[in-house]
Design an enzyme around this catalytic site. Structure first.
Site, PDB file in Angstrom:
ATOM      1  N   PHE A 175       0.862  -1.176   0.000  1.00 28.19           N
ATOM      2  CA  PHE A 175       0.000   0.000   0.000  1.00 28.19           C
ATOM      3  C   PHE A 175       0.898   1.225   0.000  1.00 28.19           C
ATOM      4  CE2 PHE A 175      -2.325   3.543   1.743  1.00 28.19           C
ATOM      5  CZ  PHE A 175      -3.484   3.499   0.987  1.00 28.19           C
ATOM      6  N   ASP A 260       9.558   2.817   1.610  1.00 29.58           N
ATOM      7  CA  ASP A 260       8.394   3.626   1.948  1.00 29.58           C
ATOM      8  C   ASP A 260       8.204   3.576   3.459  1.00 29.58           C
ATOM      9  OD1 ASP A 260       5.911   4.687   2.475  1.00 29.58           O
ATOM     10  OD2 ASP A 260       4.916   3.731   0.769  1.00 29.58           O
ATOM     11  N   LYS A 289       2.978  11.499   6.841  1.00 29.86           N
ATOM     12  CA  LYS A 289       2.150  11.327   8.025  1.00 29.86           C
ATOM     13  C   LYS A 289       2.719  12.051   9.245  1.00 29.86           C
ATOM     14  CE  LYS A 289      -0.085   7.148   6.363  1.00 29.86           C
ATOM     15  NZ  LYS A 289      -1.249   7.852   5.791  1.00 29.86           N
TER      16      LYS A 289
END
Length: 435
Positions: A175, A260, A289
């Site tokens: 993801f 990531d 984030k």
């Protein structure tokens, strides 16, 4: 069951909060019987918003530390932390002060000019991550898209891959975002179906299988893009020798290793970066984030000068990327992480979280995976789906997020106390026993 840890500081009484104020989870409110304000707010959303989310019926109005309060005054322990974007707690005073101070000066200039906050932020972030250059963006998906573009440019300009043939190897169960390019290499039907035609240039191999990766490599591969821990997949932790093997394969075939770290980075696993758990250095790292402190969207690609230096003026950019407000908040995030308190808290909290979940194995929990203050918890499917378990937990005052099937994720703000962790997992035990 893989594991590691992480934490931080709590706003309020004591270093990590006042555990005496917790009370019984059952007294925190019953989300199954909606209050008037909650019902009204949900009705407005239903009429006015595109239905691209299916949230729990909890309408949050305020937050402090590891807790949020809804519009009807019910309090909940936040076990999601906005997918780790709120690692440092709701209403963190240092971050709010940094944002307020910058709001009084200037918030946006665009990269058409130079602002006085971006350079210091980039310098500090590069030092924190042990890299040379920073490419600032806004969202995690933008960071991944940027890393893809940089990897392809590097492949053509440095490696010498023939034009139009650059290939990036990715992992199953990944993801990396929701843009059309990224969903082109997703194997999640809900993320991918009906959004084609799909972007070519990607090759998928099983996650955690270094030999499958090696077999997929050839002279056209410019990068291997992986999550060190697959968060959306259910906190999937690869074998300890996997990431070092990925580094070796990339070196052998002259490809970049792109990590990531948008969910796994910045303290969540007990380290600044999850790759530090196994001593691996990627060529590019995507961050997001938590980099915005839960206040503004901030993301970045960080890496070596040899790789990020391939970008030329005008080839990539963002109106809001690197804006002064984002840089001011991001710089304070970096300063807090540089002190190591949040990483240490996560590291120290891991054994407790793992031990509490161990006690539930065979009592409704089938398996779990823990890395710092981050857990993927597989529930016995006979007891319900992950979404149903999340609903039951919300009824008892604990918020978590379901993922595929009967798996839920627990990722509280790193300011969470040991007693709050006990409360959350104890409540999970009560929910499972009642089913």
């Amino acid at each position: 069951m893989g594991t590691t840890t992480g934490a931080g500081t709590h706003q309020g009484a004591g270093a990590f909060g006042d555990a005496s104020a917790l009370g019984d989870a059952s007294s925190l409110g019953d989300a199954s019987s909606l209050g008037d304000a909650t019902a009204a707010a949900l009705a407005v959303e239903d009429r006015s918003l595109a239905h691209n989310y299916s949230p729990l019926p909890v309408v949050i109005a305020s937050g402090e530390g590891a807790w949020v309060t809804d519009v009807d005054g019910r309090r909940y322990l936040d076990g999601l932390a906005a997918y780790s974007a709120v690692n440092f707690g709701h209403g963190n005073p240092r971050l709010l002060d940094a944002a307020r101070a910058q709001l009084d000066r200037v918030t946006l200039t665009s990269r058409a000019f130079v602002n006085d906050r971006l350079g210091p932020f980039a310098s500090a972030l590069a030092a924190l991550t042990g890299t040379d250059l920073v490419l600032p963006m806004n969202t995690g998906a933008e960071a991944v898209e940027s890393a893809i573009k940089v990897s392809r440019a590097w492949g053509y300009r440095v490696k010498g891959v023939p034009a139009g043939q650059a290939t990036i190897v990715v992992a199953s169960g990944n993801f990396h975002g929701r843009t059309t390019t990224i969903v082109s290499f997703s194997d999640d039907p809900s993320a991918r179906e009906d959004f084609g035609p799909y972007t070519p240039g990607f090759r998928t191999v099983p996650y955690g299988d270094a030999e499958a990766l090696r077999a997929a490599m050839d002279e056209t591969v410019v990068a291997v893009l992986l999550e060190p821990i697959q968060g959306e997949g259910g906190v999937v932790i690869p074998p300890a020798d996997y990431l070092p093997a990925v580094r070796e394969v990339c070196d052998e075939f002259g490809a970049l290793f792109v990590a990531d770290e948008i969910q796994s980075g910045l303290g969540r696993t007990g380290h600044t970066l999850a790759v530090e758990r196994v001593g691996v250095r990627p060529d590019l790292i995507t961050l997001g984030k938590a980099l915005g402190g839960g206040i503004v969207p901030v993301s970045a690609v960080v890496g070596s000068r040899e790789v990020l230096g391939v970008l030329r003026p005008g080839e990539h950019g963002s109106t809001f990327g690197g804006n002064p407000l984002a840089a001011a908040v991001g710089a304070e995030v970096v300063a807090m992480l540089d002190e190591g308190t949040f990483q240490q808290r996560a590291l120290e909290g891991e054994p407790l979280l793992r031990g509490l979940l161990d006690e539930l194995v065979g009592k409704g929990v089938v398996a779990h995976r823990v890395a710092g203050l981050w857990a993927g918890i597989d529930i016995d499917p006979a007891l319900g789906t992950g979404k149903e378990i999340a609903h039951d937990l919300a009824d008892r005052g604990v918020l978590v997020k379901d993922t595929h099937g009967s798996t839920i994720r627990f990722a509280p703000p790193l300011v969470v106390t040991d007693d709050e962790v006990r409360l959350a997992i104890g409540t999970l035990g009560e929910v499972l026993a009642a089913r």
